[in-house]
Design a protein around this motif. Structure first.
Motif, PDB file in Angstrom:
ATOM      1  N   GLU A   6       0.833  -1.192   0.000  1.00 27.17           N
ATOM      2  CA  GLU A   6       0.000   0.000   0.000  1.00 27.17           C
ATOM      3  C   GLU A   6       0.878   1.257   0.000  1.00 27.17           C
ATOM      4  OE1 GLU A   6      -1.829  -3.228   2.627  1.00 27.17           O
ATOM      5  OE2 GLU A   6       0.099  -2.186   2.484  1.00 27.17           O
ATOM      6  N   CYS A  22      -2.453   0.275  -4.178  1.00 25.56           N
ATOM      7  CA  CYS A  22      -1.857  -1.001  -3.826  1.00 25.56           C
ATOM      8  C   CYS A  22      -1.145  -1.553  -5.065  1.00 25.56           C
ATOM      9  CB  CYS A  22      -2.932  -1.977  -3.366  1.00 25.56           C
ATOM     10  SG  CYS A  22      -2.297  -3.577  -2.816  1.00 25.56           S
ATOM     11  N   TRP A  36     -10.052  -3.987  -0.281  1.00 28.74           N
ATOM     12  CA  TRP A  36      -9.526  -3.038   0.705  1.00 28.74           C
ATOM     13  C   TRP A  36     -10.225  -3.327   2.032  1.00 28.74           C
ATOM     14  CZ3 TRP A  36      -5.402   0.058   0.047  1.00 28.74           C
ATOM     15  CH2 TRP A  36      -5.003   0.363  -1.261  1.00 28.74           C
ATOM     16  N   ARG A  38      -9.950  -2.075   6.352  1.00 32.81           N
ATOM     17  CA  ARG A  38      -9.326  -1.116   7.257  1.00 32.81           C
ATOM     18  C   ARG A  38      -9.517  -1.538   8.700  1.00 32.81           C
ATOM     19  NH1 ARG A  38     -13.143   4.358   6.869  1.00 32.81           N
ATOM     20  NH2 ARG A  38     -14.994   3.462   7.906  1.00 32.81           N
ATOM     21  N   ILE A  48     -14.019  -2.933   3.180  1.00 28.25           N
ATOM     22  CA  ILE A  48     -14.457  -1.706   2.502  1.00 28.25           C
ATOM     23  C   ILE A  48     -15.064  -2.013   1.150  1.00 28.25           C
ATOM     24  CG2 ILE A  48     -13.708   0.508   1.544  1.00 28.25           C
ATOM     25  CD1 ILE A  48     -11.359   0.420   3.546  1.00 28.25           C
ATOM     26  N   ASP A  89     -12.579   7.782   9.946  1.00 29.65           N
ATOM     27  CA  ASP A  89     -11.922   7.101   8.817  1.00 29.65           C
ATOM     28  C   ASP A  89     -10.447   6.851   9.087  1.00 29.65           C
ATOM     29  OD1 ASP A  89     -13.957   9.115   6.685  1.00 29.65           O
ATOM     30  OD2 ASP A  89     -14.203   6.973   7.096  1.00 29.65           O
ATOM     31  N   TYR A  93      -5.025   0.899   6.701  1.00 31.28           N
ATOM     32  CA  TYR A  93      -5.703   0.413   5.506  1.00 31.28           C
ATOM     33  C   TYR A  93      -4.862  -0.697   4.879  1.00 31.28           C
ATOM     34  CZ  TYR A  93      -9.142   4.132   5.688  1.00 31.28           C
ATOM     35  OH  TYR A  93     -10.183   4.948   6.077  1.00 31.28           O
ATOM     36  N   TYR A  94      -5.522  -1.835   4.650  1.00 32.65           N
ATOM     37  CA  TYR A  94      -4.875  -2.991   4.036  1.00 32.65           C
ATOM     38  C   TYR A  94      -5.476  -3.253   2.659  1.00 32.65           C
ATOM     39  CZ  TYR A  94      -3.444  -4.313   8.827  1.00 32.65           C
ATOM     40  OH  TYR A  94      -2.922  -4.343  10.100  1.00 32.65           O
ATOM     41  N   CYS A  95      -4.632  -3.680   1.737  1.00 35.84           N
ATOM     42  CA  CYS A  95      -5.142  -4.260   0.502  1.00 35.84           C
ATOM     43  C   CYS A  95      -4.889  -5.771   0.574  1.00 35.84           C
ATOM     44  CB  CYS A  95      -4.501  -3.641  -0.732  1.00 35.84           C
ATOM     45  SG  CYS A  95      -2.695  -3.713  -0.836  1.00 35.84           S
ATOM     46  N   GLY A 120      -0.082  -2.981   5.240  1.00 33.92           N
ATOM     47  CA  GLY A 120      -0.944  -1.951   5.776  1.00 33.92           C
ATOM     48  C   GLY A 120      -0.277  -0.592   5.805  1.00 33.92           C
ATOM     49  N   THR A 122      -0.913   3.384   7.563  1.00 32.62           N
ATOM     50  CA  THR A 122      -1.683   4.144   8.539  1.00 32.62           C
ATOM     51  C   THR A 122      -2.116   5.483   7.963  1.00 32.62           C
ATOM     52  OG1 THR A 122      -0.502   3.124  10.374  1.00 32.62           O
ATOM     53  CG2 THR A 122      -1.643   5.185  10.835  1.00 32.62           C
TER      54      THR A 122
END
Lengths: 127, 109
Positions: A6, A22, A36, A38, A48, A89, A93-95, A120, A122
């Motif tokens: 990411e 990503c 995605w 989170r 997501i 929000d 966040y991960y892909c 991930g 941040t």
């Protein structure tokens, strides 16, 4: 083996747009769906949405009005945009790659799980 | 919307003991849609079990999954020190949102 990374700004102002990318390495983006997910600080995982290599998307209904995902097969990348961000929000966040397997009971029917994840990134929301 | 409820929220056990983690769905789901993930601090989740009972590649056989309908279980037969982590169930069903459980934190006693 396939790896995901990411990238994007770590700080976004309230009401602005969060944009993440990503990058898929060690394999092709084709033939898979890409998700995605989170994780707000100290909390659990939230799905997501996902996008196929051909651009077909599915989003969480609660975020649908603010989320856009896109794919660039020439760069082996897919992206997330989240508009009008608020403090809630803020998250890691991960892909992830969505893999599938066929049902033995229902030929032609498939089930899904996420087998490859990025480390991930941040995202903080603050003015 | 399918809600997944995991229990207990936290579990304190010693290495060598057996751990049993539960995931209950608010409505019946096909077992094929249920996966379990392990997450250690500062790391991304990794898949342990998919299709409710199939171990992912490289996952030791002390991890097993079972269940159907609304009740699913992850069992770790003999806890190793590296197994202490947070575990999430996830349903990737027919329509979104594809929800996660809130997690079970497995702690060393």
């Amino acid at each position: 083996q396939v790896q995901l990374q990411e990238s994007g700004p770590g700080l976004v102002k309230p009401s602005e747009t969060l944009s993440l990318t990503c990058t898929v390495s060690g394999g092709s983006i084709s033939r898979y769906y890409w998700s995605w997910i989170r994780q707000p600080p100290g909390k659990g995982l939230e799905w997501i949405g996902h996008i196929s290599y051909s651009g077909s998307t599915t989003y969480d209904p609660s975020l649908k009005s603010r989320v856009t995902m896109s794919v660039d097969t020439s760069k082996n990348q897919f992206s997330l945009k989240l508009t009008s961000v608020i403090a809630a929000d803020a998250a890691v966040y991960y892909c992830a790659r969505r893999s599938e397997f066929g049902s033995t009971s229902y030929p032609g029917h498939y089930y899904y799980y996420m087998d490859v994840w990025g480390k991930g990134t941040t995202v903080t929301v603050s003015s | 919307e399918i809600v997944l409820t995991q229990s207990p929220g936290a579990l304190s056990l010693s290495p060598g003991e057996r751990a049993t983690l539960s995931c209950r769905a608010s409505q019946s789901i096909s077992s094929g849609y249920l996966a379990w993930y392990q997450q250690k601090p500062g790391q991304a989740p990794r898949v342990l079990i998919y299709g409710a009972s199939t171990r992912a590649t490289g996952i030791p056989d002390r991890f097993s999954g079972s269940g159907s309908g609304t009740d699913f279980t992850l069992t770790i037969s003999r806890l190793e020190p590296e197994d202490f982590a947070v575990y999430y169930c996830h349903q990737y069903g027919t329509s979104p949102p594809y929800s996660f459980g809130q997690g079970t934190k497995l702690e060393i006693k």
